[in-house]
Write a protein that holds these residues in place. Structure first.
Motif, PDB file in Angstrom:
ATOM      1  N   THR A 146      41.668  20.905  33.458  1.00 31.40           N
ATOM      2  CA  THR A 146      41.941  19.490  33.637  1.00 31.40           C
ATOM      3  C   THR A 146      42.184  19.257  35.120  1.00 31.40           C
ATOM      4  N   SER A 147      41.335  18.478  35.709  1.00 32.04           N
ATOM      5  CA  SER A 147      41.369  18.366  37.167  1.00 32.04           C
ATOM      6  C   SER A 147      42.369  17.300  37.596  1.00 32.04           C
ATOM      7  N   ASP A 148      43.613  17.667  37.605  1.00 38.74           N
ATOM      8  CA  ASP A 148      44.632  16.738  38.091  1.00 38.74           C
ATOM      9  C   ASP A 148      44.918  16.999  39.570  1.00 38.74           C
ATOM     10  N   GLY A 149      44.072  17.801  40.199  1.00 33.13           N
ATOM     11  CA  GLY A 149      44.206  17.996  41.632  1.00 33.13           C
ATOM     12  C   GLY A 149      45.055  19.184  42.009  1.00 33.13           C
ATOM     13  N   SER A 150      45.998  19.564  41.162  1.00 33.18           N
ATOM     14  CA  SER A 150      46.845  20.700  41.500  1.00 33.18           C
ATOM     15  C   SER A 150      46.700  21.759  40.425  1.00 33.18           C
ATOM     16  N   VAL A 151      45.867  22.726  40.672  1.00 31.70           N
ATOM     17  CA  VAL A 151      45.608  23.770  39.693  1.00 31.70           C
ATOM     18  C   VAL A 151      46.279  25.058  40.142  1.00 31.70           C
ATOM     19  N   ASP A 152      47.202  25.533  39.319  1.00 29.89           N
ATOM     20  CA  ASP A 152      47.784  26.844  39.582  1.00 29.89           C
ATOM     21  C   ASP A 152      46.779  27.916  39.214  1.00 29.89           C
ATOM     22  N   GLY A 153      46.801  28.996  39.945  1.00 30.70           N
ATOM     23  CA  GLY A 153      45.889  30.060  39.578  1.00 30.70           C
ATOM     24  C   GLY A 153      45.936  31.201  40.565  1.00 30.70           C
ATOM     25  N   ASP A 154      44.987  32.106  40.387  1.00 31.96           N
ATOM     26  CA  ASP A 154      44.929  33.299  41.217  1.00 31.96           C
ATOM     27  C   ASP A 154      43.513  33.496  41.717  1.00 31.96           C
ATOM     28  N   THR A 155      43.399  34.020  42.916  1.00 25.21           N
ATOM     29  CA  THR A 155      42.110  34.491  43.394  1.00 25.21           C
ATOM     30  C   THR A 155      42.000  35.959  43.028  1.00 25.21           C
ATOM     31  N   LEU A 156      41.049  36.248  42.161  1.00 26.39           N
ATOM     32  CA  LEU A 156      40.887  37.597  41.630  1.00 26.39           C
ATOM     33  C   LEU A 156      39.611  38.212  42.190  1.00 26.39           C
ATOM     34  N   THR A 157      39.665  39.501  42.433  1.00 26.30           N
ATOM     35  CA  THR A 157      38.516  40.143  43.084  1.00 26.30           C
ATOM     36  C   THR A 157      37.845  41.201  42.225  1.00 26.30           C
ATOM     37  N   ALA A 158      38.499  41.684  41.179  1.00 25.09           N
ATOM     38  CA  ALA A 158      37.932  42.752  40.355  1.00 25.09           C
ATOM     39  C   ALA A 158      37.441  42.172  39.038  1.00 25.09           C
ATOM     40  N   HIS A 159      36.169  42.392  38.744  1.00 26.54           N
ATOM     41  CA  HIS A 159      35.577  41.771  37.563  1.00 26.54           C
ATOM     42  C   HIS A 159      34.618  42.718  36.856  1.00 26.54           C
ATOM     43  N   TRP A 160      34.502  42.492  35.554  1.00 21.69           N
ATOM     44  CA  TRP A 160      33.392  43.056  34.793  1.00 21.69           C
ATOM     45  C   TRP A 160      32.294  42.012  34.750  1.00 21.69           C
ATOM     46  N   VAL A 161      31.077  42.423  35.057  1.00 19.92           N
ATOM     47  CA  VAL A 161      29.966  41.481  35.097  1.00 19.92           C
ATOM     48  C   VAL A 161      28.932  41.874  34.043  1.00 19.92           C
ATOM     49  N   VAL A 162      28.511  40.906  33.267  1.00 24.23           N
ATOM     50  CA  VAL A 162      27.381  41.112  32.362  1.00 24.23           C
ATOM     51  C   VAL A 162      26.348  40.024  32.659  1.00 24.23           C
TER      52      VAL A 162
END
Ligand code: ZN
Length: 133
Positions: free
Chosen positions: A65-81
């Motif tokens: 929900t784009s209320d302008g302030s999104v909490d979150g993390d920048t993550l660098t390790a991923h599984w890709v399919v």
């Protein structure tokens, strides 16, 4: 008290060798951290490093929900399919711009991963947001 599930466990890259095989695949099954639903079988995904921003984990109806302030993390390790049919179970949020977030198909917790509509061959699952067994 603190009920939003944030943990500051030091899940650094230290346990990565036990997760990634010599050819860069996932050694273990990838499971939902909350309900244990299987997301990927062993050997189906490739480990990749890419900086992706994922909003904080929460139930589906509030993800993106784009209320302008999104909490979150920048993550660098991923599984890709490269194919959605590789997943055992996975759900998606509605588009957020060109982005879809991956969520657990069973309990709908997420985002556990990231997908961009501009790249239909890349589905990212954040290593830190799933369990491995
Ligand atoms: Zn789940």
């Amino acid at each position: 008290m603190d009920n939003n599930g944030q943990s500051s466990l030091s899940k650094e890259s230290t346990d990565r060798p036990s997760l990634v095989s010599e050819d860069g695949k996932n050694i273990k099954s990838v499971l939902c951290q909350r309900c244990g639903s299987k997301v990927l079988c062993p050997g189906m995904a490739v480990f990749a490093e890419k900086e992706l921003f994922l909003p904080s984990m929460r139930k589906k109806n509030t993800v993106g929900t784009s209320d302008g302030s999104v909490d979150g993390d920048t993550l660098t390790a991923h599984w890709v399919v490269d194919d959605i049919y590789t997943f055992e179970n996975v759900g998606f949020t509605n588009n957020v711009g060109r982005i879809k977030y991956l969520i657990c198909a069973d309990c709908e917790i997420g985002p556990i991963g990231w997908h961009c509509l501009d790249d239909k061959k890349s589905f990212y699952v954040a290593v830190e947001r799933v369990d491995h067994a």
